[in-house]
Write an enzyme that holds these catalytic residues in place. Structure first.
Site, mmCIF file in Angstrom:
data_model
loop_
_atom_site.group_PDB
_atom_site.id
_atom_site.type_symbol
_atom_site.label_atom_id
_atom_site.label_comp_id
_atom_site.label_asym_id
_atom_site.label_seq_id
_atom_site.Cartn_x
_atom_site.Cartn_y
_atom_site.Cartn_z
ATOM 1 N N ASN A 9 0.856 -1.189 0.000
ATOM 2 C CA ASN A 9 0.000 0.000 0.000
ATOM 3 C C ASN A 9 0.891 1.238 0.000
ATOM 4 O O ASN A 9 1.404 1.632 1.037
ATOM 5 C CB ASN A 9 -0.911 -0.038 1.236
ATOM 6 C CG ASN A 9 -1.833 1.162 1.309
ATOM 7 O OD1 ASN A 9 -1.937 1.936 0.350
ATOM 8 N ND2 ASN A 9 -2.505 1.318 2.444
ATOM 9 N N TRP A 10 1.061 1.820 -1.186
ATOM 10 C CA TRP A 10 1.965 2.974 -1.300
ATOM 11 C C TRP A 10 1.320 4.264 -0.801
ATOM 12 O O TRP A 10 1.970 5.298 -0.744
ATOM 13 C CB TRP A 10 2.421 3.138 -2.760
ATOM 14 C CG TRP A 10 3.365 2.076 -3.237
ATOM 15 C CD1 TRP A 10 3.850 1.019 -2.502
ATOM 16 C CD2 TRP A 10 3.945 1.948 -4.536
ATOM 17 N NE1 TRP A 10 4.685 0.259 -3.267
ATOM 18 C CE2 TRP A 10 4.774 0.804 -4.526
ATOM 19 C CE3 TRP A 10 3.848 2.692 -5.712
ATOM 20 C CZ2 TRP A 10 5.493 0.382 -5.644
ATOM 21 C CZ3 TRP A 10 4.564 2.269 -6.836
ATOM 22 C CH2 TRP A 10 5.384 1.134 -6.796
ATOM 23 N N LYS A 11 0.029 4.224 -0.528
ATOM 24 C CA LYS A 11 -0.710 5.394 -0.030
ATOM 25 C C LYS A 11 -0.477 6.600 -0.946
ATOM 26 O O LYS A 11 -0.403 6.442 -2.162
ATOM 27 C CB LYS A 11 -0.323 5.673 1.423
ATOM 28 C CG LYS A 11 -0.413 4.406 2.293
ATOM 29 C CD LYS A 11 -0.350 4.665 3.755
ATOM 30 C CE LYS A 11 -0.392 3.342 4.500
ATOM 31 N NZ LYS A 11 -0.491 3.464 5.933
ATOM 32 N N HIS A 95 -9.945 1.391 4.371
ATOM 33 C CA HIS A 95 -8.695 1.579 5.113
ATOM 34 C C HIS A 95 -8.948 2.575 6.251
ATOM 35 O O HIS A 95 -9.704 3.534 6.087
ATOM 36 C CB HIS A 95 -7.600 2.093 4.173
ATOM 37 C CG HIS A 95 -6.253 2.046 4.801
ATOM 38 N ND1 HIS A 95 -5.833 3.000 5.698
ATOM 39 C CD2 HIS A 95 -5.249 1.141 4.713
ATOM 40 C CE1 HIS A 95 -4.613 2.679 6.117
ATOM 41 N NE2 HIS A 95 -4.245 1.553 5.536
ATOM 42 N N GLU A 97 -7.334 4.961 7.324
ATOM 43 C CA GLU A 97 -7.054 6.374 7.004
ATOM 44 C C GLU A 97 -8.225 6.991 6.251
ATOM 45 O O GLU A 97 -8.528 8.172 6.421
ATOM 46 C CB GLU A 97 -5.743 6.459 6.195
ATOM 47 C CG GLU A 97 -4.542 6.200 7.100
ATOM 48 C CD GLU A 97 -3.356 5.558 6.395
ATOM 49 O OE1 GLU A 97 -3.330 5.519 5.154
ATOM 50 O OE2 GLU A 97 -2.452 5.077 7.111
ATOM 51 N N GLU A 167 -6.109 -4.786 10.608
ATOM 52 C CA GLU A 167 -5.067 -3.811 10.921
ATOM 53 C C GLU A 167 -5.480 -3.016 12.163
ATOM 54 O O GLU A 167 -6.341 -2.123 12.071
ATOM 55 C CB GLU A 167 -4.894 -2.821 9.770
ATOM 56 C CG GLU A 167 -4.502 -3.443 8.463
ATOM 57 C CD GLU A 167 -3.937 -2.390 7.504
ATOM 58 O OE1 GLU A 167 -2.739 -2.454 7.232
ATOM 59 O OE2 GLU A 167 -4.698 -1.516 7.069
ATOM 60 N N GLY A 173 1.493 2.564 10.777
ATOM 61 C CA GLY A 173 2.400 3.683 10.568
ATOM 62 C C GLY A 173 3.013 4.245 11.837
ATOM 63 O O GLY A 173 3.585 5.329 11.839
ATOM 64 N N SER A 214 2.516 -1.669 10.700
ATOM 65 C CA SER A 214 3.963 -1.590 10.955
ATOM 66 C C SER A 214 4.687 -2.916 10.701
ATOM 67 O O SER A 214 5.664 -3.229 11.395
ATOM 68 C CB SER A 214 4.232 -1.096 12.385
ATOM 69 O OG SER A 214 3.758 0.221 12.551
ATOM 70 N N GLY A 235 2.490 -1.005 4.502
ATOM 71 C CA GLY A 235 2.539 0.400 4.094
ATOM 72 C C GLY A 235 3.975 0.877 3.986
ATOM 73 O O GLY A 235 4.649 0.670 2.973
ATOM 74 N N GLY A 236 4.477 1.491 5.052
ATOM 75 C CA GLY A 236 5.805 2.114 5.055
ATOM 76 C C GLY A 236 6.899 1.236 4.454
ATOM 77 O O GLY A 236 7.680 1.697 3.603
HETATM 78 P P1 PGA Z 1 2.131 0.507 7.776
HETATM 79 O O1 PGA Z 1 0.762 0.683 6.973
HETATM 80 O O2 PGA Z 1 2.756 -0.767 7.306
HETATM 81 O O3 PGA Z 1 2.952 1.724 7.413
HETATM 82 O O4 PGA Z 1 1.772 0.473 9.222
HETATM 83 C C1 PGA Z 1 -0.085 -0.410 6.772
HETATM 84 C C2 PGA Z 1 -1.357 0.065 6.141
HETATM 85 O O5 PGA Z 1 -1.779 1.190 6.393
HETATM 86 O O6 PGA Z 1 -1.971 -0.649 5.366
#
Ligand code: PGA
Length: 252
Positions: A9-11, A95, A97, A167, A173, A214, A235-236
Site C-alpha cells: 500500500n503505497w498510499k 482503510h 485512514e 489492521e 504507521g 507496521s 505500508g511504510g
Molecule cells: P504501515 O501501513 O505498514 O505503514 O503500518 C499499513 C497500512 O496502512 O496498510
C-alpha cells in the site's frame, strides 16, 4: 496452505517519477516470483504507469479505493469498470485512514465491496480497532460490526475472491508492533463472521486473511506463524524495495 499474499500500500507517497522507478525495481526484484502473490497499490494517478511498468511480470495491481456506481455525476470518483480496464485486480476498501479522514463508513465499504465483486475485482476489506476501542475493551465489537456490515448482502460465487485485512489502527504507521497473542483471537472472530456469511467451502478456498500494521522484515515472522494469516498489508516498508523483498522472502 493458501498462496501467501503481500499487498504493498503505497498510499499518497512519492512523486510520479519515484513511483515509476519503484515499480521498475519491484519488476526487477520480484517480477518472476511465483510462490508469493505480490500486489502493488499505487494511487489512482499512477495506476497506468505502474501497471505498464510491471505488465510482463507476475506482479498484480490494486487500487486504494473505488466508487460503487458505474458512471455519472460523481465528482472525484472512479468506477470499478475503469479499474478493470486498467488491469487492476484488487481494491483496498475501508482503510482506517479513509475511515478517519474521509468519513468512509461500513455502509460505503459494503456498497464498494458489492460493486467490486460485480466487476471481477477482489475487495481487500480493512477492519481494525483504534487504541481507544482497545482500551475500552471494544475491539471485538468494533471489528465484528465493521465486518458484519461490510459483508451484508455480499454474494460470493466460486470465481469470486475476497481478502480481509486486520489492521489495528494504533499499529498502522506508528512502529508500534502488536503482540501476535492479541492478533490471533481477532482473526478467529473474523473467521467466525465469514463463516456466518458464506458457505464453508467459499471461506476455505476463496477468502484470505492478511495482517497489517507496521509490518517489516524484522517482525513479519511473528505474524506469519499464525495459522490464520495468509499474508500482509504493508505500508511504510513497501516503499523500500530491499525491506519489502526481505518481508516477501520470509514467506516461502
Ligand atoms: P504501515 O501501513 O505498514 O505503514 O503500518 C499499513 C497500512 O496502512 O496498510
Amino acid at each position: 496452505m493458501k498462496k501467501p499474499l503481500v499487498i504493498a500500500n503505497w498510499k499518497m507517497n512519492l512523486d510520479l517519477k519515484d513511483r515509476l522507478q519503484l515499480a521498475q525495481k519491484y519488476h526487477t526484484e520480484l517480477g518472476r516470483l511465483k510462490k508469493v502473490e505480490v500486489v502493488i497499490c499505487p494511487s489512482f494517478l499512477s495506476l497506468v504507469s505502474v501497471g505498464q511498468a510491471v505488465k510482463a511480470s507476475n506482479l498484480k495491481i490494486g487500487a486504494q479505493d473505488v466508487f460503487w456506481e458505474e458512471t455519472g455525476a460523481y465528482t472525484g470518483e472512479e468506477s470499478p469498470e475503469l479499474l478493470r480496464d486498467l488491469d487492476c485486480q484488487y481494491v483496498i476498501l475501508g482503510h482506517s485512514e479513509r475511515r478517519q479522514h474521509l468519513g468512509e463508513t461500513n455502509e460505503m465499504v459494503n456498497k464498494k465491496a458489492i460493486a467490486c465483486l460485480d466487476n471481477d475485482l477482489t475487495p481487500i476489506i480493512c477492519v481494525g480497532e483504534t487504541l481507544a476501542d482497545r482500551q475500552l475493551n471494544e475491539t471485538y465489537n468494533v471489528v465484528f460490526s465493521q465486518l458484519d456490515q461490510a459483508l451484508a448482502n455480499l454474494d460470493m460465487v466460486n470465481t469470486d475472491q475476497l481478502v480481509i485485512a486486520y489492521e489495528p489502527v494504533w499499529a498502522i504507521g506508528t512502529g508500534q508492533v502488536a503482540n501476535p497473542d492479541l492478533v490471533e483471537p481477532v482473526l478467529e472472530l473474523i473467521e467466525q463472521v465469514l463463516v456466518d456469511h458464506f458457505p464453508l467451502t467459499i471461506v476455505k478456498n476463496n477468502v484470505r486473511l492478511v495482517y497489517g500494521g507496521s509490518v517489516d522484515a524484522e517482525n513479519v515472522g511473528q505474524f506469519s506463524q499464525l495459522d490464520l494469516v495468509n499474508g500482509f498489508l504493508v505500508g511504510g516498508a513497501s516503499l523500500d524495495i530491499a525491506e519489502f523483498k526481505k518481508i516477501v522472502k520470509q514467506l516461502y
